[in-house]
Enzyme design. Structure first.
Site, short mmCIF file in Angstrom:
data_model
loop_
_atom_site.label_atom_id
_atom_site.label_comp_id
_atom_site.label_asym_id
_atom_site.label_seq_id
_atom_site.Cartn_x
_atom_site.Cartn_y
_atom_site.Cartn_z
NE ARG A 1 1.96 -8.11 12.76
CZ ARG A 1 1.12 -9.05 12.34
NH1 ARG A 1 1.59 -10.10 11.67
NH2 ARG A 1 -0.17 -8.96 12.57
CG HIS B 1 3.18 -1.73 11.93
ND1 HIS B 1 4.09 -2.75 12.11
CD2 HIS B 1 1.98 -2.25 12.31
CE1 HIS B 1 3.47 -3.81 12.60
NE2 HIS B 1 2.20 -3.54 12.73
NE ARG C 1 0.83 -5.62 9.60
CZ ARG C 1 0.46 -6.86 9.27
NH1 ARG C 1 1.10 -7.50 8.30
NH2 ARG C 1 -0.55 -7.45 9.89
CE1 TYR D 1 -3.58 -0.43 7.29
CE2 TYR D 1 -4.71 -2.39 8.06
CZ TYR D 1 -3.60 -1.58 8.04
OH TYR D 1 -2.50 -1.93 8.79
CE LYS E 1 0.87 -9.05 16.29
NZ LYS E 1 -0.06 -7.99 16.74
CG HIS F 1 -5.26 -8.11 10.17
ND1 HIS F 1 -5.66 -6.99 9.47
CD2 HIS F 1 -4.09 -7.78 10.76
CE1 HIS F 1 -4.78 -6.03 9.64
NE2 HIS F 1 -3.81 -6.48 10.43
#
Length: 311
Positions: free
Chosen positions: A157, A255, A258, A290, A183, A281
């Protein structure tokens, strides 16, 4: 059971998120906004203590968020879901801590949303974008090319990229990698492709020393023209400028690279769980969005190429 005033429980929950869960400042601020609105709604309902809240009141709050009946903004379904997640977290926290006898939000569900497929651009468009970042003289083009090459090479990111320190990047010829902090402060090691290695090497040798001499960028990998760490907003502007030069301004977002990274890996045969690890993730379910993109691509190719695919 002790009296659990709504404001006190909200403060305790926010402290729990920051200290125990280690959420980012951005996430903490979003939760604070959402829970302040919820607390104001409960006050209007006459519920001063969290233990007084009913499931019906929580369910009606979902409608309030969607319509703006409390005088606040009417939220789209994804934003309602985010706000409800904060409310459910608050009530779950209160129950676990013994502050309330039950969890009235446990059975309340967010409105259904249509999950949008991630938007990616083609390999050719990515190459045009990267070339456009190199236009000009001085240190900025070297930095901009290195930044965008890194984003596409690693799937990081923009916020993760601008948070990198020089020591987070190892351009060893045998195994070049970057350590990305994502994150929840989770770190992951991601390989760096040869094109990004060359761009980063050129930036580190030819551009960053001069930028660092102008300010107090410290260990930050990417620096602004005055020597300070590059901000997320500046990185976003770099992407936008390169997209405009490449004729890709329409729909290119922070994004986009990404999404393109993930889509191109899956189209090339990468396992979805490998892509999950590379993207950072927490759940493979997020990454599986995806796979729908690649299946859609297969359908389009089939429909245009197979002699009996059309009527």
């Amino acid at each position: 059971m002790t009296v659990a005033a709504v404001s006190d429980v909200v403060d305790g929950y926010l402290a729990h998120l920051a200290v125990e869960r280690g959420v980012s400042a951005h996430t903490a601020a979003a939760y604070r906004r959402d829970l302040r609105r919820y607390a104001a709604y409960l006050a209007d309902c006459g519920a001063d203590e969290l233990g007084e809240v009913t499931a019906g009141q929580v369910a009606r709050y979902v409608e309030v968020l969607a319509t703006g009946a409390d005088g606040g903004s009417a939220l789209a379904a994804p934003s309602v879901g985010r706000a409800l997640a904060a409310v459910r977290g608050l009530h779950r926290f209160a129950l676990v801590e013994g502050l309330t006898p039950d969890d009235p939000a446990a059975t309340v569900t967010p409105p259904r949303t249509v999950r949008r497929l991630p938007k990616a651009i083609s390999v050719g468009q990515v190459e045009a974008l990267l070339e456009a970042a190199s236009v000009g003289e001085g240190p900025a083009p070297l930095r901009d090319r290195a930044l965008l090459e890194l984003l596409y090479s690693t799937g990081a990111r923009i916020s993760e990229a601008v948070s990198l320190a020089v020591d987070d990047v190892d351009l060893d010829a045998e195994n070049p990698v970057v350590q990305v902090t994502g994150k929840g402060r989770r770190t992951r090691i991601v390989p760096v492709g040869s094109h990004a290695v060359r761009a980063l090497g050129a930036y580190l040798v030819q551009a960053r020393p001069g930028l660092a001499a102008k300010g107090r960028g410290g260990p930050a990998l990417f620096l602004g023209l005055r020597g300070a760490p590059l901000s997320r907003q500046s990185a976003w502007a770099i992407l936008q400028q390169a997209a405009e030069r490449a004729g890709l301004a329409e729909g290119v977002s922070p994004h986009t690279l990404r999404h393109s990274f993930a889509t191109h890996l899956l189209e090339g045969g990468a396992d979805v769980r490998v892509v999950q690890e590379l993207l950072g993730h927490a759940s493979v379910t997020t990454t599986q969005l995806y796979t729908h993109v690649t299946v859609q691509t297969l359908r389009e190719v089939y429909a245009s190429s197979h002699p009996r695919a059309r009527g």
